[in-house]
Design a protein around this motif. Structure first.
Motif, PDB file in Angstrom:
ATOM      1  N   LEU A  87      14.920 -20.437  -9.711  1.00 40.37           N
ATOM      2  CA  LEU A  87      15.213 -21.766 -10.243  1.00 40.37           C
ATOM      3  C   LEU A  87      15.957 -21.676 -11.578  1.00 40.37           C
ATOM      4  N   TYR A  88      15.440 -20.878 -12.495  1.00 38.51           N
ATOM      5  CA  TYR A  88      16.050 -20.793 -13.825  1.00 38.51           C
ATOM      6  C   TYR A  88      17.337 -19.978 -13.820  1.00 38.51           C
ATOM      7  N   LEU A  89      17.476 -19.072 -12.859  1.00 39.18           N
ATOM      8  CA  LEU A  89      18.771 -18.421 -12.696  1.00 39.18           C
ATOM      9  C   LEU A  89      19.805 -19.435 -12.212  1.00 39.18           C
ATOM     10  N   PRO A 113      12.944 -38.180 -12.044  1.00 41.01           N
ATOM     11  CA  PRO A 113      14.115 -38.260 -11.166  1.00 41.01           C
ATOM     12  C   PRO A 113      13.760 -38.657  -9.732  1.00 41.01           C
ATOM     13  N   THR A 114      13.270 -39.864  -9.564  1.00 31.34           N
ATOM     14  CA  THR A 114      12.794 -40.320  -8.253  1.00 31.34           C
ATOM     15  C   THR A 114      13.874 -40.221  -7.189  1.00 31.34           C
ATOM     16  N   GLU A 115      15.101 -40.654  -7.531  1.00 31.29           N
ATOM     17  CA  GLU A 115      16.158 -40.648  -6.526  1.00 31.29           C
ATOM     18  C   GLU A 115      16.567 -39.223  -6.157  1.00 31.29           C
ATOM     19  N   GLY A 116      16.472 -38.291  -7.103  1.00 29.33           N
ATOM     20  CA  GLY A 116      16.765 -36.895  -6.801  1.00 29.33           C
ATOM     21  C   GLY A 116      15.743 -36.304  -5.852  1.00 29.33           C
ATOM     22  N   LEU A 174      15.608 -23.200  -4.446  1.00 24.08           N
ATOM     23  CA  LEU A 174      15.289 -23.485  -5.843  1.00 24.08           C
ATOM     24  C   LEU A 174      16.432 -23.116  -6.776  1.00 24.08           C
ATOM     25  N   ARG A 175      17.196 -22.088  -6.440  1.00 23.44           N
ATOM     26  CA  ARG A 175      18.361 -21.739  -7.256  1.00 23.44           C
ATOM     27  C   ARG A 175      19.381 -22.887  -7.215  1.00 23.44           C
ATOM     28  N   ALA A 176      19.614 -23.431  -6.029  1.00 22.85           N
ATOM     29  CA  ALA A 176      20.573 -24.532  -5.895  1.00 22.85           C
ATOM     30  C   ALA A 176      20.086 -25.799  -6.594  1.00 22.85           C
ATOM     31  N   VAL A 199      13.961 -31.755 -10.964  1.00 23.16           N
ATOM     32  CA  VAL A 199      13.786 -31.967  -9.528  1.00 23.16           C
ATOM     33  C   VAL A 199      13.355 -30.658  -8.870  1.00 23.16           C
ATOM     34  N   ALA A 200      13.998 -29.569  -9.258  1.00 24.66           N
ATOM     35  CA  ALA A 200      13.671 -28.269  -8.677  1.00 24.66           C
ATOM     36  C   ALA A 200      12.223 -27.888  -8.946  1.00 24.66           C
ATOM     37  N   LEU A 201      11.732 -28.161 -10.144  1.00 24.54           N
ATOM     38  CA  LEU A 201      10.377 -27.736 -10.498  1.00 24.54           C
ATOM     39  C   LEU A 201       9.329 -28.518  -9.721  1.00 24.54           C
TER      40      LEU A 201
END
Length: 411
Positions: A262-264, A43-46, A78-80, A88-90
């Motif tokens: 993140l996973y929440l 996800p480069t753009e993300g 990370l939640r958002a 992207v979050a990871l």
């Protein structure tokens, strides 16, 4: 960048941190997430959007011109991001953790970290620690890496293979855990070698084919005599009695609480889709939305209660870690176990409520379920946390019993 890059430049201003953009960023990432999941494309753009909001450098220390965000803000970020696109979050999490560790305990060579910050000011710059190997597995459980570093003049030459290398094709720097080859009476040492993308002998093999986090591109990285400048090493020491790359307790708490948040976020996105579906679904026989039925209201209440509890626990412990509370650091692993169970159970319950609709590729719930399962594999894993927690509880009871022996019985 190559190992011969000019190392005299200094960073310009980093992108300003804008936490107010999180809701819009979540929505923007969510639009692209299905396609990246389907194609397993990075996800480069993300990542670029996250960089523009100053989120990739949120944890850079204030002494380096960064915002100096702590764990509580990182969990919020990370939640958002996890609610929008967990891939992207990871990859963002890995970069945030690297900067946070350097903010707490400086270990990078100053010039090398200055180069990283300069690149981060110019554009999205991802960093990750590559530690897992085919034979070793994760080094947190002990063991020497098979990846070797051999001295060759003013460089180290790294050879080996790293697996599950999150974001490999998008990384700017790879922090490679390796051991030195003994020579001239020198002992084996272990450390982290800073490898720049584009270095000769460095190859990313597209091996990632998981059911979840498909866009994270956690591929294999193969190193064939990859040159690393002699000083571009972090923490080169003898391995000791229990070799491995075990994080210090605060670093472990950041990993546990940050990734749980993140996973929440993923579970929260699943809940949001579920509530929308229940309002929109109007069976002919009922003549009203499913959301009006007490059975569904109670089930959604179960999901919401579990997620509120887990979110509250993570946020409270994160704030206490920022405040330097050692007890909160110790409890971070327990929060990961509870948060992981809450997130997975919530999405599983949503699938149960929606049946075929939830398992349809056109709907995101099946993707959220595949993604949320991935939290189980992150360190610390449940068995390690539960064993350590159980031993500590038993030890406390034993110590208490020894301190308060029963009074002798009379004749």
């Amino acid at each position: 960048m190559t190992p011969t890059t000019n190392r005299t430049h200094r960073p310009t201003a980093l992108p300003p941190l804008d936490l107010d953009r999180l809701p819009a960023l979540t929505a923007a990432l969510a639009v692209r997430a299905p396609a990246h999941d389907r194609d397993a494309s990075f996800p480069t753009e993300g990542v670029a959007l996250v960089h523009e909001a100053g989120l990739l450098t949120a944890t850079v220390a204030t002494r380096h011109g960064g915002p100096g965000a702590g764990l509580a803000d990182t969990a919020r970020i990370l939640r958002a991001l996890g609610a929008g696109d967990p891939a992207v979050a990871l990859v963002a999490a890995m970069t945030l953790f690297v900067h946070a560790a350097e903010a707490r305990t400086p270990a990078w060579p100053a010039a090398v970290y200055g180069d990283l910050l300069a690149a981060s000011a110019a554009g999205p710059t991802l960093v990750n620690a590559l530690r897992v190997e085919p034979e070793l597995g994760s080094p947190v459980r002990g063991g020497l890496p098979a990846t070797t570093a051999r001295r060759d003049g003013g460089h180290w030459l790294l050879t080996g293979r790293k697996i599950y290398s999150t974001g490999a094709i998008g990384l700017s720097r790879m922090l490679v855990f390796a051991r030195t080859e003994p020579g001239d009476g020198e002992p084996v040492r272990v450390g982290t070698f800073i490898v720049r993308t584009g270095s000769p002998g460095l190859t990313v093999e597209p091996t990632w084919d998981h059911v979840g986090l498909r866009a994270s591109r956690s591929d294999d990285v193969v190193l064939d005599s990859v040159p690393v400048p002699a000083d571009d090493v972090i923490g080169l020491t003898e391995p000791g009695d229990t070799p491995g790359a075990r994080p210090d307790p605060v670093t472990g708490a950041w990993n546990a609480l940050g990734l749980t948040a993140l996973y929440l976020g993923v579970a929260g996105a699943a809940r949001d889709w579920l509530t929308g579906f229940l309002h929109e679904r109007v069976p002919t026989a009922l003549g009203a939305p499913l959301a009006t039925l007490p059975r569904f209201q109670s089930a959604v209440g179960e999901i919401e209660t579990a997620l509120i509890g887990a979110d509250t626990l993570v946020d409270a412990l994160a704030a206490r870690v920022d405040a330097g509370d050692p007890e909160a650091v110790e409890q971070a692993g327990v929060a990961k176990v509870l948060g992981t169970r809450a997130a997975i159970t919530a999405v599983d319950q949503a699938l149960t409520l929606t049946g075929n609709h939830g398992l349809t590729h056109a709907n995101p719930l099946q993707r959220h379920y595949r993604d949320v399962l991935c939290n189980r594999v992150h360190t610390p894993q449940d068995d390690s946390v539960l064993t350590a927690t159980g031993r500590a509880a038993l030890a406390r009871r034993f110590t208490s019993d020894m301190s308060n022996p029963p009074a002798p019985k009379g004749d």
